[in-house]
Write a protein that holds these residues in place. Structure first.
Motif, PDB file in Angstrom:
ATOM      1  N   GLY A 170       0.805  -1.170   0.057  1.00 52.15           N
ATOM      2  CA  GLY A 170      -0.055   0.139  -0.050  1.00 52.15           C
ATOM      3  C   GLY A 170       0.972   1.149  -0.214  1.00 52.15           C
ATOM      4  O   GLY A 170       1.871   1.079   0.447  1.00 52.15           O
ATOM      5  N   PRO A 171       0.270   2.337  -0.632  1.00 53.53           N
ATOM      6  CA  PRO A 171       1.402   3.549  -0.689  1.00 53.53           C
ATOM      7  C   PRO A 171       1.167   4.291   0.927  1.00 53.53           C
ATOM      8  O   PRO A 171       0.490   3.685   1.727  1.00 53.53           O
TER       9      PRO A 171
ATOM     10  N   GLY B 165      -1.508   8.651   0.220  1.00 52.70           N
ATOM     11  CA  GLY B 165      -1.866   8.225  -1.245  1.00 52.70           C
ATOM     12  C   GLY B 165      -0.833   8.410  -2.327  1.00 52.70           C
ATOM     13  O   GLY B 165      -1.472   8.012  -3.560  1.00 52.70           O
ATOM     14  N   LYS B 166       0.108   9.120  -2.224  1.00 51.25           N
ATOM     15  CA  LYS B 166       1.157   9.172  -3.361  1.00 51.25           C
ATOM     16  C   LYS B 166       1.533   8.050  -3.832  1.00 51.25           C
ATOM     17  O   LYS B 166       2.075   7.159  -2.935  1.00 51.25           O
ATOM     18  N   PRO B 167       1.640   7.747  -5.016  1.00 54.07           N
ATOM     19  CA  PRO B 167       2.174   6.659  -5.654  1.00 54.07           C
ATOM     20  C   PRO B 167       3.600   6.452  -5.244  1.00 54.07           C
ATOM     21  O   PRO B 167       4.499   7.222  -5.135  1.00 54.07           O
ATOM     22  N   VAL B 168       4.296   5.262  -5.143  1.00 53.94           N
ATOM     23  CA  VAL B 168       5.488   4.784  -4.669  1.00 53.94           C
ATOM     24  C   VAL B 168       5.894   3.885  -5.926  1.00 53.94           C
ATOM     25  O   VAL B 168       5.532   2.961  -6.200  1.00 53.94           O
ATOM     26  N   ARG B 169       7.064   4.245  -6.636  1.00 53.65           N
ATOM     27  CA  ARG B 169       7.852   3.623  -7.490  1.00 53.65           C
ATOM     28  C   ARG B 169       8.469   2.536  -7.044  1.00 53.65           C
ATOM     29  O   ARG B 169       9.205   2.854  -5.826  1.00 53.65           O
TER      30      ARG B 169
ATOM     31  N   VAL C 176       3.445   1.394  -6.795  1.00 52.47           N
ATOM     32  CA  VAL C 176       2.223   1.150  -5.995  1.00 52.47           C
ATOM     33  C   VAL C 176       1.273   2.163  -5.765  1.00 52.47           C
ATOM     34  O   VAL C 176       1.639   3.422  -5.605  1.00 52.47           O
ATOM     35  N   THR C 177       0.012   1.990  -6.378  1.00 51.49           N
ATOM     36  CA  THR C 177      -0.878   3.135  -6.113  1.00 51.49           C
ATOM     37  C   THR C 177      -2.244   2.834  -5.311  1.00 51.49           C
ATOM     38  O   THR C 177      -2.906   3.751  -5.072  1.00 51.49           O
ATOM     39  N   SER C 178      -2.478   1.745  -4.706  1.00 56.40           N
ATOM     40  CA  SER C 178      -3.596   1.446  -3.941  1.00 56.40           C
ATOM     41  C   SER C 178      -2.889   0.141  -3.057  1.00 56.40           C
ATOM     42  O   SER C 178      -2.206  -0.571  -3.314  1.00 56.40           O
ATOM     43  N   GLN C 179      -4.070  -0.124  -2.160  1.00 59.05           N
ATOM     44  CA  GLN C 179      -3.587  -1.025  -0.994  1.00 59.05           C
ATOM     45  C   GLN C 179      -4.214  -2.364  -1.643  1.00 59.05           C
ATOM     46  O   GLN C 179      -5.514  -2.622  -1.512  1.00 59.05           O
ATOM     47  N   ARG C 180      -3.587  -3.431  -2.224  1.00 63.62           N
ATOM     48  CA  ARG C 180      -3.947  -4.578  -2.677  1.00 63.62           C
ATOM     49  C   ARG C 180      -2.668  -5.595  -2.812  1.00 63.62           C
ATOM     50  O   ARG C 180      -1.546  -5.270  -2.509  1.00 63.62           O
ATOM     51  N   LEU C 181      -3.230  -6.638  -3.331  1.00 56.89           N
ATOM     52  CA  LEU C 181      -2.098  -7.403  -3.633  1.00 56.89           C
ATOM     53  C   LEU C 181      -1.393  -7.416  -5.096  1.00 56.89           C
ATOM     54  O   LEU C 181      -2.351  -7.149  -5.922  1.00 56.89           O
ATOM     55  N   TYR C 182       0.006  -7.508  -5.384  1.00 62.65           N
ATOM     56  CA  TYR C 182       0.629  -7.412  -6.373  1.00 62.65           C
ATOM     57  C   TYR C 182       1.212  -8.362  -6.794  1.00 62.65           C
ATOM     58  O   TYR C 182       1.962  -9.032  -6.098  1.00 62.65           O
ATOM     59  N   GLN C 183       1.195  -8.864  -8.154  1.00 58.66           N
ATOM     60  CA  GLN C 183       1.892  -9.952  -8.718  1.00 58.66           C
ATOM     61  C   GLN C 183       3.138  -9.372  -9.240  1.00 58.66           C
ATOM     62  O   GLN C 183       3.320  -8.574 -10.133  1.00 58.66           O
ATOM     63  N   LEU C 184       4.186  -9.801  -8.710  1.00 59.63           N
ATOM     64  CA  LEU C 184       5.610  -9.333  -8.984  1.00 59.63           C
ATOM     65  C   LEU C 184       6.595 -10.443  -9.801  1.00 59.63           C
ATOM     66  O   LEU C 184       7.178  -9.671 -10.713  1.00 59.63           O
TER      67      LEU C 184
ATOM     68  N   PRO D 109       9.421   7.210  -0.550  1.00 56.74           N
ATOM     69  CA  PRO D 109       9.075   6.614   1.136  1.00 56.74           C
ATOM     70  C   PRO D 109       7.600   6.428   1.176  1.00 56.74           C
ATOM     71  O   PRO D 109       6.789   6.872   0.405  1.00 56.74           O
ATOM     72  N   GLY D 110       7.342   5.942   2.237  1.00 56.54           N
ATOM     73  CA  GLY D 110       6.025   5.762   2.653  1.00 56.54           C
ATOM     74  C   GLY D 110       5.050   4.397   2.362  1.00 56.54           C
ATOM     75  O   GLY D 110       4.203   4.240   3.275  1.00 56.54           O
TER      76      GLY D 110
END
Length: 606
Positions: free
Chosen positions: A534-535, A539-543, A569-577, A596-597
């Motif tokens: 999650g960011p 709420g700022k995106p995290v690269r 990372v744009t929202s709080q969820r599961l990411y497939q990496l 950060p964050g």
């Protein structure tokens, strides 16, 4: 009753865990004294303190963790004074400072072998209980998960007492044996003074180990006698899924909780071990009792609240899920297909969204996830676990099949068993008098995170990053709770070991990056690697940048990562990496966050 026995056996196995080693010197300091007046009160105080603290931690908040840390600090100081007094008896006479005087008085009573004071033994046991940090294997994870889900109740405390009593029993056996050894040494060799000093040195070493975090860090990593496998076999042999048991699991990984997280339990928990769990269908479906109502939901999505009257005459499938649970996501294609295929024939699918992480309580997050996942059937948001408790549910995902008269006729926990489940739907529709039921079995074309797991080569379990359930953490220093700390990551981690790099704040359910850049390293073996992210609070995106064995992933990139390893990372969820093609072997995954964050919650694999 069976779960109480299981908890007791799990506690008895604690003696085999290296995490108990720093505590044993405190126990053995009573080996030469009468067991009933010295050893037994010590063990009773230790067990009772552990049960009380664990109960509070399971249902309390961060204040409990902070209070326990303070208690551990005071206990360490007391133990250090006690150990020094054992090494140098004259110390208690020369030093007059309050803490040392307290330790000296305790040492004086502890060394009075003829008439040891029961009160001092209990006090020493209480202090030892505050230091006790056992390796939380599957059994303790199940107990703590149940406490988190069910809230404060007598059952959770009773189970923790049973666990503590099991540990106390095995240590009592060691204490009685140790007493005979010490007595023999004193009679035959006259080593009483050296034994006493040896105990003092061992206790000081134990204090140092606990203060440095070695009791839960290095010792666990160097373990050659881990009890996790033994405990899991006990769970598998003695524990069948039964309504009302205080535990929760995801469909294919044990939720080991180092504390009270919403489990699981995916180990697990908030935690199901060894793949999808299923119950074989009988030729005739049994009657498992009247289905509970769906009252207690905090919100309803895609529908007005559904009552028993609304569902009368319908066949109902109740699906317990949460949107970041990989096991739930992999069952969704079938649940959605059944809802569409049998809707006009009398089937009503009701999703019950019971959150695992705090961000899954947010209605906006759930609504967005449902839209992204294409869920159009009714969903009851069960943020207070009222429906979860009414069904006495234990698993994510969990499917309950209810006939037209409102009786539960079948249930299935975890992934898999889709053909069996669909045949149950067809049979219940026929029993309800549906004139024409669609026959044949549904085939789905799942993609992305919803594609079924490749279990043949998968050797990595779900892994949580929050300290309540974290395992196999190998950064330096050991995890510091609730305080931003600079970590150095592992250079050559073993399989399923992981670590942080940079300045992170490790909280109960996640690790949050508190500096402009930082990373995570994980040695894994699986086709797919996912990470719940999650960011920051703003709420700022995290690269981020992903690497596999130090290189961009290329054709092994997941759906949320480009071939060069870049993603956001744009929202709080599961990411497939990661999704590896071809043969699967051990690989080292690393992710570097450029902003950060970001908060990282849990790794899952497929």
């Amino acid at each position: 009753m069976l779960l109480i026995v299981l908890a007791y056996l799990g506690g008895a196995l604690t003696i085999l865990s290296p995490c108990i080693l720093p505590v044993l010197p405190f126990v053995f300091s009573r080996a030469s004294q009468p067991f009933m007046r010295s050893g037994l009160p010590l063990l009773a105080g230790m067990a009772l303190t552990f049960a009380v603290v664990a109960s509070l931690a399971a249902v309390g908040g961060g204040w409990v963790v902070a209070a326990n840390q303070l208690g551990r600090g005071l206990a360490l100081a007391l133990m250090a004074a006690f150990a020094l007094a054992l090494l140098w008896p004259g110390l208690s006479e020369r030093l007059t400072r309050p803490l040392v005087a307290m330790g000296s008085r305790l040492s004086d009573t502890a060394q009075t072998e003829d008439s040891p004071r029961i009160g001092s033994s209990v006090l020493l046991g209480v202090a030892t209980g505050l230091l006790w940090a056992p390796c939380a294997g599957p059994i303790l994870g199940l107990i703590l998960t149940g406490a988190a889900l069910e809230g404060a109740n007598a059952t959770s405390t009773l189970l923790l007492l049973a666990y503590a009593a099991g540990a106390a029993t095995s240590m009592a056996a060691a204490l009685l044996l140790g007493g005979k050894v010490f007595a023999a040494l004193k009679r035959s060799l006259g080593f009483g003074e050296w034994v006493r000093r040896g105990l003092g040195a061992a206790m000081l070493a134990g204090v140092a180990a606990i203060a440095l975090g070695l009791d839960t860090g290095v010792l666990a990593q160097l373990s050659t006698a881990s009890t996790g496998g033994i405990e899991q076999k006990l769970v598998d042999r003695l524990k069948k899924p039964q309504a009302g048991d205080a535990m929760a699991m995801r469909g294919n990984s044990t939720m080991m909780m180092q504390g009270p997280a919403m489990a699981p339990a995916d180990n697990g928990a908030m935690m199901a071990a060894g793949g999808a769990m299923r119950r074989a269908a009988a030729p005739t479906l049994p009657d498992e009792g009247l289905a509970p109502s769906l009252d207690g939901a905090t919100h309803w999505l895609n529908s007005a609240p559904l009552t028993a009257r609304d569902l009368r005459g319908k066949v109902v499938l109740v699906d317990f899920w949460t949107y970041s649970c990989i096991n739930c996501l992999r069952t969704l294609p079938y649940v959605k297909a059944w809802a569409e295929k049998y809707r006009d024939q009398g089937l009503v699918v009701v999703g019950v969204h019971a959150p695992e992480f705090a961000f899954e309580r947010d209605i906006g997050n759930v609504t967005k996830a449902m839209k992204d996942l294409g869920i159009s059937y009714p969903v009851a948001v069960d943020n207070k676990y009222a429906i979860w408790r009414a069904f006495q549910n234990q698993y994510w995902p969990a499917h309950y099949f209810i006939d037209a008269t409102g009786r539960i006729r079948h249930h299935h926990f975890g992934e898999g068993g889709y053909a069996e489940s669909e045949r149950v739907i067809q049979q219940l529709l026929q029993e309800a008098g549906t004139a024409q039921t669609a026959m044949g079995l549904t085939e789905v074309d799942a993609t992305g995170v919803q594609l079924a797991a490749s279990t043949d080569a998968m050797r990595s379990p779900e892994t949580y990053l929050g300290y309540e359930r974290a395992e196999h953490f190998v950064s330096t220093p050991p995890a510091v709770h609730d305080k931003a700390t600079l970590y150095a990551g592992p250079t050559r981690p073993a399989l399923n070991a992981w670590g942080l790099e940079g300045r992170w704040l490790v909280g109960p359910e996640s690790a949050t990056l508190s500096a402009p850049s930082g990373g995570i390293v994980y040695r894994f073996q699986a086709r797919d690697l996912h990470l719940v992210l999650g960011p920051g609070a703003d709420g700022k995106p995290v690269r981020f940048k992903v690497r596999i064995d130090g290189k961009p992933p290329g054709d092994a990139h997941g759906m949320d990562v480009a071939a060069d390893g870049s993603g956001t990372v744009t929202s709080q969820r599961l990411y497939q990496l990661v999704r590896q093609p071809g043969d699967i072997a051990e690989r080292t995954f690393s992710i570097e966050f450029l902003d950060p964050g970001v908060s990282a919650y849990a790794f899952t694999f497929g």
